[in-house]
Scaffold this active site. Structure first.
Site, PDB file in Angstrom:
ATOM      1  CG  LEU A  44      -1.971  -1.223   1.274  1.00 20.10           C
ATOM      2  CD1 LEU A  44      -2.950  -0.859   2.550  1.00 20.10           C
ATOM      3  CD2 LEU A  44      -2.763  -1.270   0.095  1.00 20.10           C
ATOM      4  N   GLY A  47      -1.672   6.413  -2.590  1.00 18.39           N
ATOM      5  CA  GLY A  47      -2.594   6.161  -3.843  1.00 18.39           C
ATOM      6  C   GLY A  47      -3.790   5.074  -3.116  1.00 18.39           C
ATOM      7  CG  HIS A  48      -2.974   1.019  -2.619  1.00 15.34           C
ATOM      8  ND1 HIS A  48      -1.733   0.829  -2.546  1.00 15.34           N
ATOM      9  CD2 HIS A  48      -3.420   0.223  -3.461  1.00 15.34           C
ATOM     10  CE1 HIS A  48      -1.233   0.069  -3.649  1.00 15.34           C
ATOM     11  NE2 HIS A  48      -2.510  -0.221  -4.040  1.00 15.34           N
ATOM     12  CE  LYS A 160       0.010   4.007 -11.731  1.00 14.65           C
ATOM     13  NZ  LYS A 160      -0.274   2.536 -11.838  1.00 14.65           N
ATOM     14  CG  ASP A 161      -4.505   0.720 -12.052  1.00 15.82           C
ATOM     15  OD1 ASP A 161      -3.469   0.382 -12.815  1.00 15.82           O
ATOM     16  OD2 ASP A 161      -4.489   1.170 -11.036  1.00 15.82           O
ATOM     17  CB  VAL A 187      -2.311   9.644  -5.431  1.00 14.00           C
ATOM     18  CG1 VAL A 187      -1.221  10.326  -4.394  1.00 14.00           C
ATOM     19  CG2 VAL A 187      -3.749   9.715  -4.865  1.00 14.00           C
ATOM     20  CB  SER A 197       2.575  -1.875  -5.576  1.00 18.72           C
ATOM     21  OG  SER A 197       1.562  -1.512  -5.075  1.00 18.72           O
TER      22      SER A 197
END
Ligand code: AMP
Length: 298
Positions: A44, A47-48, A160-161, A187, A197
């Protein structure tokens, strides 16, 4: 003896298995509470954590899952070396306000005899799927399974994805799942690189070269902001930056943000457009994206 054992036991870490997680969710539901869900593959980062905060803002309770989903990795990808730090992840998620962290085990997610394999068409085609044909099918399969196990009211996913987000929206729509999908802004690190990650894989000069990716997005956005409406020229402005940073471009495309269909010709007034990009930087694949009128920085 007995009570001392009990005290120690209560002071130990909260349960992180599936049945405890489901029992928690059931009790919250009985109490009329709204449950948010943040599925992750762990390691993590901020962003998470932003997803946990966003889910928290919309729900009474938040469940975070950590599971490295083997079904979305290709044969020669980094499943074996993907960063894993479950205990740290649990602490980070709880510190951010997660009420329950599920550190999922393989047999909880895919019990023996599990036989479903979703095949994603539509937004699951092209871009990330070109080199990885089973990627979004693997993601859709695990997300559908996680949704069934947790049964949240809302699930938070990161922009992000961006293609993954479109796939999840399509999945929820096509399977008529009663789950609200919350999309959360991408982020970035202090210098503009999208947090991932996998950024821990970036060694030495590769970390600096990786910045060419968000810089290319900025250059393309600036080209548009200066009044250029030609799709090919906007794309060329970005790919020149990638080449200057010796980044191997997988794609750098202007797309419709809903359908992900590539734009061509000129960008008509009022058109919503998103830039989707992926590069290889050394041995690391990086993805990034932004709205054409909202660069990572100005
Ligand atoms: P992952 O652990 O990479 O599968 O990501 C879990 C969730 O976190 C997904 O919804 C991602 O889109 C989201 N996420 C990952 N990185 C970021 C980031 N830099 N900003 C926002 N969300 C992110």
């Amino acid at each position: 003896m007995r009570s001392s054992f009990k005290t120690n036991n209560m002071a130990s870490s909260p349960a992180t298995d599936l049945s405890s997680t489901q029992a928690q969710v059931r009790s919250w539901r009985r109490a009329g509470e709204r449950v948010g869900f943040v599925p992750t593959m762990g390691a993590l980062h901020e962003g998470h954590l932003s997803l946990i905060r966003a889910a928290r803002a919309h729900c009474d309770r938040v469940v975070v899952s950590v599971y490295v989903n083997e079904k979305q990795f290709g044969a020669n990808e980094d499943l074996g070396t993907y960063p894993r730090q479950p205990e740290t992840d649990r602490q980070l998620a709880e510190a951010e306000g997660a009420d329950q962290v599920w550190l999922a085990k393989g047999e909880e997610v895919y019990p023996p005899g599990f036989s479903v394999a979703i095949n994603m068409q539509g937004p699951g085609q092209g871009f990330e799927a070109v080199d990885r044909p089973d990627f979004f099918g693997g993601i859709a399969t695990v997300v559908a399974r996680l949704f069934g196990l947790i049964q949240p009211d809302l699930a938070a996913f990161g922009e992000k994805d961006f293609q993954q987000l479109a796939v999840i929206r399509q999945l929820v729509k096509d399977l008529a799942l009663p789950i609200e999908i919350l999309s959360c802004p991408l982020v970035r690190d202090h210098d503009g690189l999208a947090l991932s990650s996998r950024n821990v894989y970036l060694q030495g000069e590769d970390r600096a070269r990786a910045l060419g990716l968000p810089t290319a997005l900025v250059r393309a956005c600036n080209t548009y902001a200066e009044g250029n409406r030609d799709v090919a020229m906007i794309v060329a402005a970005g790919t020149q930056v990638l080449a200057a940073h010796e980044l191997d471009c997988a794609y750098f495309s202007l797309v419709d943000p809903e359908t992900l269909r590539p734009l061509s010709g000129t960008v008509a007034p009022g058109t919503q457009a998103r830039i989707l990009a992926a590069v290889r930087c050394g041995s690391v694949r990086l993805i990034d994206n932004c709205a054409l009128d909202d660069p990572p920085w100005r």
